[in-house]
Scaffold this active site. Structure first.
Site: not given
Ligand code: LLP
Length: 402
Positions: A261-262, A299, A303, A328-329, A357
């Protein structure tokens, strides 16, 4: 816990990120509890927020680390995460990164193609090592999230299909330098539906059973990350049900569950605080201009992501506006067409759910220094990253001026 952002702004200036470390602890504990029935490793996806103090805080709870560059691996090691709790993922690992990962003896390299497996074998052989690996399976399941953060379909670049995965495991079986200890799948991020996760985990669990039938014992089942958080009014996946779905899929298998988890751990802990500079009207359009910008929190621009926004201590005379930064965008906005109260110079604006993120995707565009980061723990605040100053931004160029 309520955080006094005004006091923090007086003390640290704006813009800044504030992270509620107690909330991070709660999130970690809740998810760990969901896996209570099994041996489990929560490998924090460092990319979500790689501030050393954040990673250390999670390490202290017992977390491992899911890393996508050798830099992230080194961050994890730096704050005391044991090598045997570190996973290295990513579709494009550089030879030198693979070499270092093997030398550092981390838990496993999560391999995403046959070509990469060949490279890992060659490098492990050169080092006289047996590389512990897992294969990232792409189960071709639609995770029902934003296309930019969806990864589990064959049209995405991630992982390999089931047949390729089988070939890769057979290759490991016949290689002296490859030890396949794990299997992995991650179908996307900000997931709010359990069904796609269930489907993909079942597909991967079937493969584990097939491998067992040919006497290949897989010890680690990595379910990836992806659990969503609240930005707006999302209904979230219940972590108990999530745990249960995984336990059911793995019934009868003696295997450690790994989860990466992130966002779930850190996303809702963070708030970005920025200050109003000016208001202006162009034609009919009202703009509120703040000192933070897309380079600090990209973000919304990247997105079209929604973050809840409030002007602190103000609620009168709300009207439609765009909340924008100084970059400047035209794409430099935090929100378009939102209702905000009438503001004055120095009013504070809070942008919520900014723990994941956000800082990690910041840049120095327009020669803007990255902002300060602050931790709040047990009611006390502390700086965990200094605001960058001009000298930091030119440090690697200065000596080359002719
Ligand atoms: N494991 C793998 C292999 C991943 O590619 C990712 C995220 C995670 C774990 C963690 O995912 P999470 O639990 O955080 O959802 N920048 C984007 C999100 C990109 C996620 C990339 N991979 C945003 O701001 O929403």
């Amino acid at each position: 816990m309520s955080i006094n952002y005004k006091e923090l702004a007086d003390k640290y200036q704006t813009p800044f990120y504030a992270y509620d470390f107690d909330h991070i602890t709660q999130q970690y504990t809740e998810l760990k509890e969901a896996f209570r029935a099994r041996k489990s490793l929560l490998a924090y996806a460092v990319k979500a927020n790689s501030n050393l103090s954040v990673v250390k805080h999670l390490a202290e709870q017992g977390a491992g680390a899911d890393c996508v560059s050798i830099g992230e691996v080194k961050r994890a090691l730096k704050v005391g995460i044991a090598p045997y709790k570190i996973i290295f993922s990513g579709v494009g690992k550089i030879d030198d990164e693979i070499r270092q990962a093997l030398e550092l003896d981390i838990l496993m390299i999560n391999v995403e193609s046959e070509a990469e497996l060949d490279r890992v074998e060659v490098i492990a052989k050169e080092l006289g090592k047996e590389a512990r690996i897992s294969v990232r399976v792409n189960p071709n399941i639609d995770p029902k999230t934003h296309p930019y953060i969806s990864t589990g379909l064959h049209e995405n670049k991630f992982g390999v299909d089931i047949d390729t995965a089988k070939r890769m495991y057979i290759k490991c079986k016949n290689s002296e330098n490859l030890d396949a200890i794990g299997i992995h799948c991650h179908i996307g991020s900000q997931l709010t539906e359990l069904e796609p996760i269930k489907e993909s985990i079942n597909i991967v669990a079937d493969l584990v059973r097939n491998l067992k039938a040919i006497k290949m014992e897989i010890s680690f089942f990595d379910v990836g990350g992806g659990l969503g958080i609240v930005y707006d009014d999302e209904t979230l996946i219940d972590t108990k049900e999530y745990g249960q779905v995984i336990m059911e899929a793995l019934f009868g298998l003696d295997i450690t569950v790994v989860c990466e988890p992130g966002r779930f751990l850190v996303g809702n802990s963070g708030t970005f605080i920025t200050k109003v500079l000016y208001e202006k009207i162009n034609g009919d359009k009202r703009f509120v201009i703040v000192d933070g910008a897309m380079n600090d929190l990209i973000r919304p621009s990247l997105y079209n992501a929604y973050h809840k926004i409030e002007v602190l201590e103000k609620s009168e005379n709300a009207s439609d506006c765009n909340l924008v930064g100084p970059v400047c965008e035209s794409g430099d906005f935090f929100a378009k067409n939102i209702e905000l109260p009438a503001t004055e110079h120095n009013d504070l604006v809070a942008i919520y759910s900014a723990g994941a993120y956000c800082f990690t995707m910041a840049s120095n565009y327009n020669t803007r220094g990255k902002v300060a980061e602050i931790a709040i723990e047990n009611g006390k605040d502390r700086l965990i990253r200094k605001r960058e100053i001009f000298e930091d931004l030119i440090a690697l160029e200065e000596e080359y001026i002719k």
